[in-house]
Design a protein around this motif. Sequence first.
Motif, PDB file in Angstrom:
ATOM      1  N   ARG A  97      38.761  33.331  36.024  1.00  0.00           N
ATOM      2  CA  ARG A  97      38.552  32.254  37.004  1.00  0.00           C
ATOM      3  C   ARG A  97      38.427  30.903  36.294  1.00  0.00           C
ATOM      4  O   ARG A  97      38.993  29.898  36.735  1.00  0.00           O
ATOM      5  CB  ARG A  97      37.295  32.544  37.815  1.00  0.00           C
ATOM      6  N   LYS A 149      39.286  30.298  45.559  1.00  0.00           N
ATOM      7  CA  LYS A 149      39.441  31.486  46.410  1.00  0.00           C
ATOM      8  C   LYS A 149      40.448  31.222  47.524  1.00  0.00           C
ATOM      9  O   LYS A 149      41.316  32.061  47.816  1.00  0.00           O
ATOM     10  CB  LYS A 149      38.089  31.887  46.986  1.00  0.00           C
ATOM     11  N   LEU A 159      44.047  30.915  46.056  1.00  0.00           N
ATOM     12  CA  LEU A 159      44.555  32.224  45.666  1.00  0.00           C
ATOM     13  C   LEU A 159      44.930  33.057  46.887  1.00  0.00           C
ATOM     14  O   LEU A 159      45.918  33.810  46.860  1.00  0.00           O
ATOM     15  CB  LEU A 159      43.534  32.963  44.803  1.00  0.00           C
ATOM     16  N   ARG A 164      48.644  34.419  47.372  1.00  0.00           N
ATOM     17  CA  ARG A 164      48.907  35.842  47.589  1.00  0.00           C
ATOM     18  C   ARG A 164      49.730  36.051  48.870  1.00  0.00           C
ATOM     19  O   ARG A 164      50.671  36.855  48.897  1.00  0.00           O
ATOM     20  CB  ARG A 164      47.588  36.602  47.673  1.00  0.00           C
ATOM     21  N   HIS A 178      46.959  40.492  41.624  1.00  0.00           N
ATOM     22  CA  HIS A 178      45.853  41.441  41.724  1.00  0.00           C
ATOM     23  C   HIS A 178      44.562  40.825  41.195  1.00  0.00           C
ATOM     24  O   HIS A 178      44.584  40.007  40.266  1.00  0.00           O
ATOM     25  CB  HIS A 178      46.150  42.710  40.914  1.00  0.00           C
ATOM     26  N   THR A 179      43.457  41.236  41.791  1.00  0.00           N
ATOM     27  CA  THR A 179      42.130  40.879  41.305  1.00  0.00           C
ATOM     28  C   THR A 179      41.629  41.987  40.397  1.00  0.00           C
ATOM     29  O   THR A 179      41.693  43.167  40.752  1.00  0.00           O
ATOM     30  CB  THR A 179      41.144  40.708  42.475  1.00  0.00           C
ATOM     31  N   THR A 183      38.333  43.212  38.873  1.00  0.00           N
ATOM     32  CA  THR A 183      36.898  43.004  39.070  1.00  0.00           C
ATOM     33  C   THR A 183      36.173  42.688  37.763  1.00  0.00           C
ATOM     34  O   THR A 183      36.307  43.403  36.775  1.00  0.00           O
ATOM     35  CB  THR A 183      36.266  44.255  39.715  1.00  0.00           C
ATOM     36  N   GLY A 236      39.012  38.689  36.297  1.00  0.00           N
ATOM     37  CA  GLY A 236      39.807  37.570  36.778  1.00  0.00           C
ATOM     38  C   GLY A 236      40.979  38.056  37.601  1.00  0.00           C
ATOM     39  O   GLY A 236      40.826  38.947  38.442  1.00  0.00           O
ATOM     40  N   PHE A 237      42.153  37.508  37.326  1.00  0.00           N
ATOM     41  CA  PHE A 237      43.328  37.782  38.139  1.00  0.00           C
ATOM     42  C   PHE A 237      44.532  38.036  37.229  1.00  0.00           C
ATOM     43  O   PHE A 237      44.613  37.496  36.117  1.00  0.00           O
ATOM     44  CB  PHE A 237      43.605  36.605  39.070  1.00  0.00           C
ATOM     45  N   GLU A 261      42.278  47.858  43.147  1.00  0.00           N
ATOM     46  CA  GLU A 261      41.399  46.767  42.705  1.00  0.00           C
ATOM     47  C   GLU A 261      39.973  47.280  42.571  1.00  0.00           C
ATOM     48  O   GLU A 261      39.558  48.172  43.272  1.00  0.00           O
ATOM     49  CB  GLU A 261      41.449  45.618  43.715  1.00  0.00           C
TER      50      GLU A 261
END
Length: 227
Positions: free
Chosen positions: A171, A190, A193, A197, A210-211, A213, A216-217, A227
């Motif tokens: 992030r 947020k 993103l 997406r 994809h996130t 957890t 980050g991304f 995820e």
Amino acid sequence: MLNILLVEDDLDLAQTLVQYLALEEIRCDHASNGVAGLHLMEKHRYEALILDLNLPRLDGLSACQQLRARGDDTPILMLTARDQLEDKVEGFKAGTDDYLLKPFEMEELVVRLRALARRRSGQVQRLCCGDLEMNLSEKNLTRGGRSIGLSPTCWQLLECLMRASPAVVSRQQLEQAVWGESPPDSNSLKVHLFNLRRAIDGPEEPPLLHTVTGQGFVLKCYENFKE
């Protein structure tokens, strides 16, 4: 340890470089011609590429052009005995990031390699992830032939993710890439993103964004990603 590729047809020089770089904790694969070098680039991901200008089967300029044309943003250090300005200009047009004239000092080679390896090349003009293609020079984005429009902020976020792919981007890294030292409130990223997406991942298309957890991304082609 850095992982790089050396494409050099002088086998004595190549052996010397591989051995010296190993002492500097730099792992170095070797190819003796341009075609073999491109094959290795397809199979592995390197932090940097040392590319000799004069190579058999495929010269350094042509190899560089092919890498950039297919969206490879690996930083390239070109080795050459030519010191004319026009030769360097042609090299930079082809997509090289730095030049080192032969003969050179090993210490200078290591310093330049480490500097290049800290970033991805800005020379590449086409970034790809699966069927998602970003053309930086023409400022257009398509997925499977479908044209996609993005806001300037979403474009910056996607470019950052595509340049890093398949690595995860935190992030903080995304906020730094778009807003520098003055990030907005925590919900702004947020929202952007979410919009990104929705734009790139159609309802009938495999998701690319994809996130991860706690990390980050990531922009990557996953099968059955959870995820």
